[in-house]
Motif scaffolding. Structure first.
Motif, PDB file in Angstrom:
ATOM      1  N   LYS A   1       2.181  -4.075   4.781  1.00 46.48           N
ATOM      2  CA  LYS A   1       3.594  -3.823   4.461  1.00 46.48           C
ATOM      3  C   LYS A   1       4.361  -5.146   4.404  1.00 46.48           C
ATOM      4  O   LYS A   1       5.164  -5.367   3.498  1.00 46.48           O
ATOM      5  CB  LYS A   1       4.199  -2.895   5.512  1.00 46.48           C
ATOM      6  CG  LYS A   1       5.634  -2.521   5.255  1.00 46.48           C
ATOM      7  CD  LYS A   1       6.146  -1.565   6.317  1.00 46.48           C
ATOM      8  CE  LYS A   1       7.606  -1.245   6.088  1.00 46.48           C
ATOM      9  NZ  LYS A   1       8.150  -0.387   7.146  1.00 46.48           N
TER      10      LYS A   1
ATOM     11  N   GLN B   1       3.386  -7.081   1.244  1.00 47.20           N
ATOM     12  CA  GLN B   1       4.008  -6.500   0.051  1.00 47.20           C
ATOM     13  C   GLN B   1       5.490  -6.861  -0.019  1.00 47.20           C
ATOM     14  O   GLN B   1       6.003  -7.197  -1.090  1.00 47.20           O
ATOM     15  CB  GLN B   1       3.828  -4.978   0.024  1.00 47.20           C
ATOM     16  CG  GLN B   1       4.261  -4.355  -1.291  1.00 47.20           C
ATOM     17  CD  GLN B   1       3.460  -4.888  -2.469  1.00 47.20           C
ATOM     18  OE1 GLN B   1       2.253  -4.742  -2.519  1.00 47.20           O
ATOM     19  NE2 GLN B   1       4.133  -5.506  -3.430  1.00 47.20           N
ATOM     20  N   ALA B   2       6.176  -6.825   1.115  1.00 45.19           N
ATOM     21  CA  ALA B   2       7.594  -7.202   1.135  1.00 45.19           C
ATOM     22  C   ALA B   2       7.763  -8.670   0.737  1.00 45.19           C
ATOM     23  O   ALA B   2       8.671  -9.009  -0.025  1.00 45.19           O
ATOM     24  CB  ALA B   2       8.187  -6.951   2.518  1.00 45.19           C
ATOM     25  N   ARG B   3       6.886  -9.546   1.245  1.00 44.20           N
ATOM     26  CA  ARG B   3       6.943 -10.970   0.908  1.00 44.20           C
ATOM     27  C   ARG B   3       6.716 -11.162  -0.589  1.00 44.20           C
ATOM     28  O   ARG B   3       7.443 -11.907  -1.246  1.00 44.20           O
ATOM     29  CB  ARG B   3       5.893 -11.731   1.728  1.00 44.20           C
ATOM     30  CG  ARG B   3       5.911 -13.212   1.537  1.00 44.20           C
ATOM     31  CD  ARG B   3       4.996 -13.957   2.520  1.00 44.20           C
ATOM     32  NE  ARG B   3       3.636 -13.464   2.568  1.00 44.20           N
ATOM     33  CZ  ARG B   3       3.105 -12.755   3.569  1.00 44.20           C
ATOM     34  NH1 ARG B   3       3.813 -12.462   4.625  1.00 44.20           N
ATOM     35  NH2 ARG B   3       1.849 -12.364   3.519  1.00 44.20           N
ATOM     36  N   LEU B   4       5.736 -10.464  -1.148  1.00 44.56           N
ATOM     37  CA  LEU B   4       5.458 -10.583  -2.585  1.00 44.56           C
ATOM     38  C   LEU B   4       6.625 -10.067  -3.421  1.00 44.56           C
ATOM     39  O   LEU B   4       6.972 -10.664  -4.446  1.00 44.56           O
ATOM     40  CB  LEU B   4       4.168  -9.851  -2.946  1.00 44.56           C
ATOM     41  CG  LEU B   4       2.877 -10.471  -2.405  1.00 44.56           C
ATOM     42  CD1 LEU B   4       1.688  -9.549  -2.683  1.00 44.56           C
ATOM     43  CD2 LEU B   4       2.637 -11.851  -2.988  1.00 44.56           C
ATOM     44  N   ASN B   5       7.237  -8.978  -2.996  1.00 46.84           N
ATOM     45  CA  ASN B   5       8.399  -8.449  -3.719  1.00 46.84           C
ATOM     46  C   ASN B   5       9.544  -9.458  -3.715  1.00 46.84           C
ATOM     47  O   ASN B   5      10.206  -9.664  -4.741  1.00 46.84           O
ATOM     48  CB  ASN B   5       8.857  -7.122  -3.112  1.00 46.84           C
ATOM     49  CG  ASN B   5       7.871  -5.994  -3.352  1.00 46.84           C
ATOM     50  OD1 ASN B   5       7.000  -6.074  -4.209  1.00 46.84           O
ATOM     51  ND2 ASN B   5       7.996  -4.952  -2.555  1.00 46.84           N
ATOM     52  N   ASP B   6       9.779 -10.086  -2.556  1.00 50.60           N
ATOM     53  CA  ASP B   6      10.837 -11.107  -2.455  1.00 50.60           C
ATOM     54  C   ASP B   6      10.535 -12.300  -3.361  1.00 50.60           C
ATOM     55  O   ASP B   6      11.433 -12.822  -4.032  1.00 50.60           O
ATOM     56  CB  ASP B   6      10.988 -11.599  -1.017  1.00 50.60           C
ATOM     57  CG  ASP B   6      11.627 -10.571  -0.099  1.00 50.60           C
ATOM     58  OD1 ASP B   6      12.205  -9.582  -0.604  1.00 50.60           O
ATOM     59  OD2 ASP B   6      11.537 -10.746   1.134  1.00 50.60           O
TER      60      ASP B   6
ATOM     61  N   LYS C   1       8.680 -12.347  -6.091  1.00 55.05           N
ATOM     62  CA  LYS C   1       8.841 -11.942  -7.494  1.00 55.05           C
ATOM     63  C   LYS C   1      10.325 -11.909  -7.869  1.00 55.05           C
ATOM     64  O   LYS C   1      10.713 -12.409  -8.934  1.00 55.05           O
ATOM     65  CB  LYS C   1       8.201 -10.581  -7.738  1.00 55.05           C
ATOM     66  CG  LYS C   1       8.302 -10.141  -9.176  1.00 55.05           C
ATOM     67  CD  LYS C   1       7.553  -8.843  -9.422  1.00 55.05           C
ATOM     68  CE  LYS C   1       7.639  -8.480 -10.895  1.00 55.05           C
ATOM     69  NZ  LYS C   1       6.825  -7.302 -11.219  1.00 55.05           N
ATOM     70  N   THR C   2      11.153 -11.347  -7.012  1.00 54.87           N
ATOM     71  CA  THR C   2      12.592 -11.287  -7.268  1.00 54.87           C
ATOM     72  C   THR C   2      13.183 -12.691  -7.409  1.00 54.87           C
ATOM     73  O   THR C   2      13.978 -12.954  -8.320  1.00 54.87           O
ATOM     74  CB  THR C   2      13.300 -10.510  -6.138  1.00 54.87           C
ATOM     75  OG1 THR C   2      12.777  -9.178  -6.109  1.00 54.87           O
ATOM     76  CG2 THR C   2      14.801 -10.473  -6.338  1.00 54.87           C
TER      77      THR C   2
ATOM     78  N   THR D   1       3.437 -11.355 -11.779  1.00 57.36           N
ATOM     79  CA  THR D   1       2.641 -10.259 -11.250  1.00 57.36           C
ATOM     80  C   THR D   1       2.302 -10.592  -9.804  1.00 57.36           C
ATOM     81  O   THR D   1       2.091 -11.760  -9.471  1.00 57.36           O
ATOM     82  CB  THR D   1       1.330 -10.101 -12.056  1.00 57.36           C
ATOM     83  OG1 THR D   1       1.651  -9.912 -13.427  1.00 57.36           O
ATOM     84  CG2 THR D   1       0.506  -8.934 -11.557  1.00 57.36           C
ATOM     85  N   THR D   2       2.245  -9.574  -8.970  1.00 56.29           N
ATOM     86  CA  THR D   2       1.843  -9.789  -7.584  1.00 56.29           C
ATOM     87  C   THR D   2       0.613  -8.949  -7.280  1.00 56.29           C
ATOM     88  O   THR D   2       0.373  -7.925  -7.922  1.00 56.29           O
ATOM     89  CB  THR D   2       2.971  -9.434  -6.590  1.00 56.29           C
ATOM     90  OG1 THR D   2       3.275  -8.040  -6.714  1.00 56.29           O
ATOM     91  CG2 THR D   2       4.204 -10.281  -6.835  1.00 56.29           C
TER      92      THR D   2
END
Length: 148
Positions: free
Chosen positions: A66, A69-74, A76-77, A88-89
């Motif tokens: 989790k 995934q949060a780090r990758l979302n940040d 990417k943003t 892409t992550t």
């Protein structure tokens, strides 16, 4: 030389974020696609039925994924906000970091890896290994190592 697809392995270390900054600058100047990968550490319970292990281990593994995934979302943003639009992550599990990076390289057909190196020496390097050195030795594409 122009790079079309840059692979950037990240973890929670400041050096991986420094490498990410280099990758961002290269991506902007080359209009490159970027794939950011997080390799979750090899689970010491690998091979054990996931749902039969102690609940605390199960919770730890789920929390690690989790957080990744949060780090990758940040990431990417942030890259999108800075103008890198093709991002892409990916999370890779159940392999060593170097293997996960190299497997991802083969899957996505990147033409450059940009990664950080903690710069371990001596006994620390012997005991902990060097992911960057292993990737550098096995990669068939250029590897930009950002040192601490």
């Amino acid at each position: 030389m122009s790079y079309e697809h840059i692979l950037v392995p990240v973890d929670e270390s400041p050096i991986s974020y420094a490498a990410l900054k280099h990758a961002e600058e290269l991506a902007l100047s080359n209009k490159s696609k970027v794939t950011v990968v997080s390799v979750l550490a090899v689970d010491p319970m690998f091979g054990v039925d996931f749902y039969q292990v102690a609940p605390s281990i199960t919770e730890y593994v789920l929390a690690a994924e989790k957080n990744a995934q949060a780090r990758l979302n940040d990431i990417k943003t942030t890259l999108n906000a800075h103008g890198v639009t093709d991002v892409t992550t990916k999370i890779v599990r159940e392999v060593s970091p170097a293997t996960g990076i190299l497997n991802t390289l083969n899957e996505i057909d990147a033409d450059l890896i940009v990664m950080g190196s903690h710069g371990r020496k001596g006994l620390k390097k012997f005991v902990l290994g060097s992911v960057a050195q292993e990737v550098l030795g096995e990669s068939f594409v250029p590897v930009l190592i950002v040192k601490q």
